[in-house]
Design an enzyme around this catalytic site. Sequence first.
Site, PDB file in Angstrom:
ATOM      1  N   ALA A 118     -45.175 -17.110 -15.429  1.00 26.02           N
ATOM      2  CA  ALA A 118     -46.043 -16.749 -16.549  1.00 26.02           C
ATOM      3  C   ALA A 118     -47.255 -16.027 -15.975  1.00 26.02           C
ATOM      4  O   ALA A 118     -47.606 -16.217 -14.803  1.00 26.02           O
ATOM      5  CB  ALA A 118     -46.473 -18.006 -17.285  1.00 26.02           C
ATOM      6  N   GLY A 168     -42.340 -19.793 -14.558  1.00 27.13           N
ATOM      7  CA  GLY A 168     -41.702 -19.379 -15.805  1.00 27.13           C
ATOM      8  C   GLY A 168     -40.542 -18.418 -15.586  1.00 27.13           C
ATOM      9  O   GLY A 168     -39.630 -18.333 -16.416  1.00 27.13           O
ATOM     10  N   GLU A 205     -37.695 -20.612 -14.893  1.00 32.49           N
ATOM     11  CA  GLU A 205     -37.352 -21.277 -16.167  1.00 32.49           C
ATOM     12  C   GLU A 205     -36.620 -20.320 -17.116  1.00 32.49           C
ATOM     13  O   GLU A 205     -35.660 -20.709 -17.781  1.00 32.49           O
ATOM     14  CB  GLU A 205     -38.631 -21.816 -16.823  1.00 32.49           C
ATOM     15  CG  GLU A 205     -39.214 -22.987 -16.032  1.00 32.49           C
ATOM     16  CD  GLU A 205     -40.612 -23.389 -16.481  1.00 32.49           C
ATOM     17  OE1 GLU A 205     -41.452 -22.490 -16.701  1.00 32.49           O
ATOM     18  OE2 GLU A 205     -40.864 -24.594 -16.621  1.00 32.49           O
ATOM     19  N   GLU A 212     -45.850 -24.206  -9.775  1.00 31.57           N
ATOM     20  CA  GLU A 212     -46.986 -24.503 -10.668  1.00 31.57           C
ATOM     21  C   GLU A 212     -47.935 -25.532 -10.086  1.00 31.57           C
ATOM     22  O   GLU A 212     -49.150 -25.464 -10.291  1.00 31.57           O
ATOM     23  CB  GLU A 212     -46.477 -25.001 -12.035  1.00 31.57           C
ATOM     24  CG  GLU A 212     -45.815 -23.941 -12.897  1.00 31.57           C
ATOM     25  CD  GLU A 212     -44.317 -23.809 -12.678  1.00 31.57           C
ATOM     26  OE1 GLU A 212     -43.819 -24.228 -11.611  1.00 31.57           O
ATOM     27  OE2 GLU A 212     -43.645 -23.282 -13.591  1.00 31.57           O
TER      28      GLU A 212
HETATM   29  N1  DAK Z   1     -49.248 -13.809 -12.880  1.00 31.32           N
HETATM   30  C1  DAK Z   1     -50.049 -12.714 -12.854  1.00 31.32           C
HETATM   31  N2  DAK Z   1     -49.999 -11.797 -11.867  1.00 31.32           N
HETATM   32  C2  DAK Z   1     -49.117 -12.010 -10.868  1.00 31.32           C
HETATM   33  C3  DAK Z   1     -48.260 -13.120 -10.840  1.00 31.32           C
HETATM   34  C4  DAK Z   1     -48.339 -14.038 -11.911  1.00 31.32           C
HETATM   35  N3  DAK Z   1     -47.536 -15.109 -12.020  1.00 31.32           N
HETATM   36  N4  DAK Z   1     -47.506 -13.036  -9.717  1.00 31.32           N
HETATM   37  C5  DAK Z   1     -47.880 -11.912  -9.084  1.00 31.32           C
HETATM   38  N5  DAK Z   1     -48.847 -11.285  -9.766  1.00 31.32           N
HETATM   39  C6  DAK Z   1     -49.521 -10.046  -9.445  1.00 31.32           C
HETATM   40  C7  DAK Z   1     -50.537 -10.223  -8.319  1.00 31.32           C
HETATM   41  O1  DAK Z   1     -51.738 -10.733  -8.837  1.00 31.32           O
HETATM   42  C8  DAK Z   1     -50.659  -8.814  -7.830  1.00 31.32           C
HETATM   43  O2  DAK Z   1     -51.443  -8.088  -8.738  1.00 31.32           O
HETATM   44  P1  DAK Z   1     -52.696  -7.170  -8.272  1.00 31.32           P
HETATM   45  O3  DAK Z   1     -53.582  -8.075  -7.493  1.00 31.32           O
HETATM   46  O4  DAK Z   1     -52.057  -6.115  -7.402  1.00 31.32           O
HETATM   47  O5  DAK Z   1     -53.268  -6.651  -9.545  1.00 31.32           O
HETATM   48  C9  DAK Z   1     -49.239  -8.286  -7.945  1.00 31.32           C
HETATM   49  O6  DAK Z   1     -48.589  -9.107  -8.901  1.00 31.32           O
HETATM   50  C10 DAK Z   1     -48.458  -8.354  -6.632  1.00 31.32           C
HETATM   51  O7  DAK Z   1     -48.497  -9.709  -6.187  1.00 31.32           O
HETATM   52  P2  DAK Z   1     -48.897 -10.097  -4.695  1.00 31.32           P
HETATM   53  O8  DAK Z   1     -49.839  -9.109  -4.106  1.00 31.32           O
HETATM   54  O9  DAK Z   1     -49.336 -11.516  -4.716  1.00 31.32           O
HETATM   55  O10 DAK Z   1     -47.485  -9.945  -3.954  1.00 31.32           O
HETATM   56  P3  DAK Z   1     -46.981 -10.713  -2.652  1.00 31.32           P
HETATM   57  O11 DAK Z   1     -45.714 -10.049  -2.273  1.00 31.32           O
HETATM   58  O12 DAK Z   1     -48.067 -10.808  -1.640  1.00 31.32           O
HETATM   59  O13 DAK Z   1     -46.667 -12.214  -3.133  1.00 31.32           O
HETATM   60  C11 DAK Z   1     -45.728 -13.881  -4.643  1.00 31.32           C
HETATM   61  C12 DAK Z   1     -45.617 -12.439  -4.041  1.00 31.32           C
HETATM   62  C13 DAK Z   1     -44.671 -14.004  -5.722  1.00 31.32           C
HETATM   63  C14 DAK Z   1     -45.461 -14.913  -3.550  1.00 31.32           C
HETATM   64  C15 DAK Z   1     -47.165 -14.068  -5.236  1.00 31.32           C
HETATM   65  O14 DAK Z   1     -47.463 -12.955  -6.088  1.00 31.32           O
HETATM   66  C16 DAK Z   1     -47.320 -15.329  -6.007  1.00 31.32           C
HETATM   67  O15 DAK Z   1     -47.439 -16.417  -5.443  1.00 31.32           O
HETATM   68  N6  DAK Z   1     -47.356 -15.205  -7.341  1.00 31.32           N
HETATM   69  C17 DAK Z   1     -47.621 -16.312  -8.242  1.00 31.32           C
HETATM   70  C18 DAK Z   1     -46.387 -17.183  -8.355  1.00 31.32           C
HETATM   71  C19 DAK Z   1     -46.647 -18.372  -9.245  1.00 31.32           C
HETATM   72  O16 DAK Z   1     -47.527 -19.204  -8.962  1.00 31.32           O
HETATM   73  N7  DAK Z   1     -45.904 -18.484 -10.321  1.00 31.32           N
HETATM   74  C20 DAK Z   1     -46.047 -19.556 -11.293  1.00 31.32           C
HETATM   75  C21 DAK Z   1     -47.028 -19.119 -12.374  1.00 31.32           C
HETATM   76  S1  DAK Z   1     -47.382 -20.439 -13.496  1.00 31.32           S
HETATM   77  C22 DAK Z   1     -45.716 -23.052 -20.454  1.00 31.32           C
HETATM   78  C23 DAK Z   1     -44.530 -22.545 -20.054  1.00 31.32           C
HETATM   79  C24 DAK Z   1     -44.418 -21.910 -18.800  1.00 31.32           C
HETATM   80  C25 DAK Z   1     -45.489 -21.797 -17.979  1.00 31.32           C
HETATM   81  C26 DAK Z   1     -46.701 -22.310 -18.381  1.00 31.32           C
HETATM   82  C27 DAK Z   1     -46.822 -22.939 -19.617  1.00 31.32           C
HETATM   83  N8  DAK Z   1     -45.869 -23.695 -21.734  1.00 31.32           N
HETATM   84  C28 DAK Z   1     -44.706 -23.763 -22.631  1.00 31.32           C
HETATM   85  C29 DAK Z   1     -47.090 -24.259 -22.179  1.00 31.32           C
HETATM   86  C30 DAK Z   1     -45.320 -21.166 -16.706  1.00 31.32           C
HETATM   87  C31 DAK Z   1     -46.247 -21.192 -15.770  1.00 31.32           C
HETATM   88  C32 DAK Z   1     -46.082 -20.378 -14.588  1.00 31.32           C
HETATM   89  O17 DAK Z   1     -45.114 -19.677 -14.392  1.00 31.32           O
END
Ligand code: DAK
Length: 257
Positions: free
Chosen positions: A65, A108, A111, A131
Amino acid sequence: MNYETIIVEKKEKVILFTLNRPDQLNALNSKLIDELGDGLTNAELDENIGAMVITGNAKAFAAGADIKEMKDKTFATAYMENFISKWEAITSCRKPIIAAVAGFALGGGCELAMMCDFILAGESAKFGQPEIKLGIIPGAGGTQRLTRFISKPKAMEMVLTGRMMDADEAEKSGLVSRVLKDEDLVSEAIKTAQSIANLSLPSVFLAKDSVNYSYESSLSQGVEYERKLFHSTFSLEDQKEGMEAFIEKRKPNFKNR
Ligand code: DAK
């Protein structure tokens, strides 16, 4: 219809949805979820379509997400707008949906892939529920579906540590049905979807319904349910056509009735 965050292509009887926020690793923002929901609803209603494929790009299926969109939410806003509840719309589609995953499928994104009927993975696929590292927990079925698909110990480790699983481990664990070369992933997913779309659609619906029921029932209830659905297939013209075609050694011409 023109969308901003997804690309929709028709491939004979299959719709291919490509998530299209490459600069943000296909982070799932509200717009993307709305557009995907809209596209899936249209495909579900289109009688010329028999199956769907959802894919991303070489680097990411979806990295979760959109954290930037989510970060300022409060309990009140998340709860009152029923944040991300629309995601579950995918699970109400009766037509089969295949996730074709290369690169990151995190949070997400993992998921979303698990909401599809099965996952085909490219060799580069990486699955995870990170998360916990953000101070939250999975919210779109991650703790529930992952646990059912890959067993409690592995799901617990992944949810508590945020560790990623590669394609090989995901296949061994039962999360994905097959691992393919990255370059073959989408074409093979479309081919698989096409082969399903050429079958009798009512039988496909019944088969999908019956497999899904196994997650909601005891074994004896599930077997009873399956038997009733099996009996009902004898009311289909397609059952007669399928069996006659077999006996006459020709391809069946299913009419979806
Ligand atoms: N959200 C927003 N931007 C993201 C992102 C994300 N999840 N993942 C990557 N990006 C963006 C980065 O911020 C970066 O943007 P700029 O800084 O260039 O503007 C760009 O994508 C490239 O990412 P990186 O520079 O970080 O790329 P790397 O190759 O260095 O790293 C990575 C790749 C996938 C390891 C890293 O980007 C990363 O750790 N990303 C976050 C992964 C993460 O934590 N995902 C879980 C998110 S929380 C719900 C249902 C579902 C959810 C919540 C509530 N309800 C029903 C209430 C779900 C929650 C989630 O998914």
